[in-house]
Design a protein around this motif. Structure first.
Motif, short mmCIF file in Angstrom:
data_model
loop_
_atom_site.label_atom_id
_atom_site.label_comp_id
_atom_site.label_asym_id
_atom_site.label_seq_id
_atom_site.Cartn_x
_atom_site.Cartn_y
_atom_site.Cartn_z
N VAL A 36 0.84 -1.18 0.00
CA VAL A 36 0.00 0.00 0.00
C VAL A 36 0.88 1.25 0.00
CG1 VAL A 36 -0.23 0.11 2.52
CG2 VAL A 36 -1.98 1.12 1.07
N ASP A 37 0.42 2.27 -0.73
CA ASP A 37 1.17 3.53 -0.78
C ASP A 37 0.18 4.68 -0.92
OD1 ASP A 37 3.41 5.19 -0.81
OD2 ASP A 37 3.64 5.06 -2.98
N PHE A 38 0.52 5.82 -0.35
CA PHE A 38 -0.26 7.04 -0.49
C PHE A 38 0.71 8.20 -0.40
CE2 PHE A 38 -2.66 10.70 0.71
CZ PHE A 38 -3.92 10.53 0.14
N THR A 56 -0.60 5.87 8.58
CA THR A 56 -1.56 4.80 8.76
C THR A 56 -2.77 5.08 7.88
OG1 THR A 56 -2.67 5.93 10.59
CG2 THR A 56 -0.88 4.42 11.17
N TYR A 57 -3.56 4.03 7.62
CA TYR A 57 -4.77 4.26 6.83
C TYR A 57 -5.85 3.29 7.21
CZ TYR A 57 -4.56 0.18 3.70
OH TYR A 57 -4.59 -1.08 3.19
N TYR A 58 -7.06 3.67 6.83
CA TYR A 58 -8.24 2.83 6.98
C TYR A 58 -9.04 2.97 5.69
CZ TYR A 58 -12.98 1.51 8.23
OH TYR A 58 -14.21 0.92 8.25
N SER A 141 -10.79 -6.12 -2.03
CA SER A 141 -10.29 -5.51 -3.27
C SER A 141 -9.08 -4.64 -2.94
CB SER A 141 -11.37 -4.65 -3.93
OG SER A 141 -12.39 -5.45 -4.46
N TYR A 142 -8.28 -4.39 -3.99
CA TYR A 142 -7.13 -3.49 -3.90
C TYR A 142 -7.32 -2.43 -4.97
CZ TYR A 142 -4.97 -7.05 -1.01
OH TYR A 142 -4.71 -7.95 -0.01
N ASN A 163 -2.61 17.15 -4.69
CA ASN A 163 -2.31 16.32 -5.86
C ASN A 163 -1.51 15.11 -5.41
OD1 ASN A 163 -3.41 18.19 -7.82
ND2 ASN A 163 -1.63 19.47 -7.36
N GLY A 164 -1.91 13.94 -5.89
CA GLY A 164 -1.16 12.76 -5.49
C GLY A 164 -1.74 11.48 -6.02
N ALA A 165 -1.36 10.38 -5.37
CA ALA A 165 -1.77 9.06 -5.81
C ALA A 165 -1.80 8.09 -4.63
CB ALA A 165 -0.80 8.54 -6.87
#
Length: 175
Positions: A36-38, A56-58, A141-142, A163-165
């Motif tokens: 995972v990446d953000f 961290t993420y949810y 799902s991913y 702006n990002g991904a």
């Protein structure tokens, strides 16, 4: 004794031949592990080329909306809400402000914890680049995508760009 040695050699040969590089996945296309990446850049308000990096993420899809909530090392939070209008399909663009039949709206918020300011999206889009259904995890799902968003402060006239991904965000797909 000769037969015993032959049987052991046969078993060892079969075991070695049955293992190959394809065993490094689940056989259904899911690389193990998915990474995972953000990453995003925030400009405006108190942010100047601020590099927001995943801490961290949810993520979850409930009642027709995918929610991705990401926190960085400074406790700043980005929340992305994508409705089910495009079924989170690969290569779909989700316009900020678009509303689904159920009344869910594509939106993004940024919480600047240091300055206690929340920004809410006013324009932009979130593009789903890939949505992969896990072959070995039922209902998982991913999702991978990018975004270009303009957000306004809820308490001042400040606005920011985001702006990002994101890549390989894992979520329970209930859509």
């Amino acid at each position: 004794m000769k037969n015993l040695k032959f049987m052991m050699l046969l078993v060892l040969s079969v075991a070695l031949c049955s293992c190959d590089n394809s065993d490094d996945s689940d056989g259904g296309g899911d690389p193990i592990p998915r990474n995972v990446d953000f990453q995003a850049t925030i400009n405006g308000g108190a942010f100047t080329d601020y590099q927001f990096v995943l801490g961290t993420y949810y993520a979850d899809s409930t009642e027709g909306t995918l929610i991705i909530s990401v926190t960085d090392s400074n406790a700043n939070i980005v929340r992305i809400f994508i409705n089910e209008t495009n079924n989170l399909g690969t290569s779909t663009e989700n316009i900020i402000g678009d509303e689904s039949i159920q009344g869910f709206i594509n939106t993004v918020t940024v919480q600047d914890q240091a300055n206690s300011v929340t920004y809410t999206s006013v324009s932009g889009s979130i593009t789903i680049l890939e949505n992969v259904i896990s072959a070995n995890e039922n209902g998982i799902s991913y999702i991978t995508g990018d975004f270009e968003i303009v957000l306004n402060s809820e308490t001042s006239t400040d606005s920011v760009t985001l702006n990002g991904a994101f890549a390989d965000v894992r979520f329970v797909n209930q859509m």
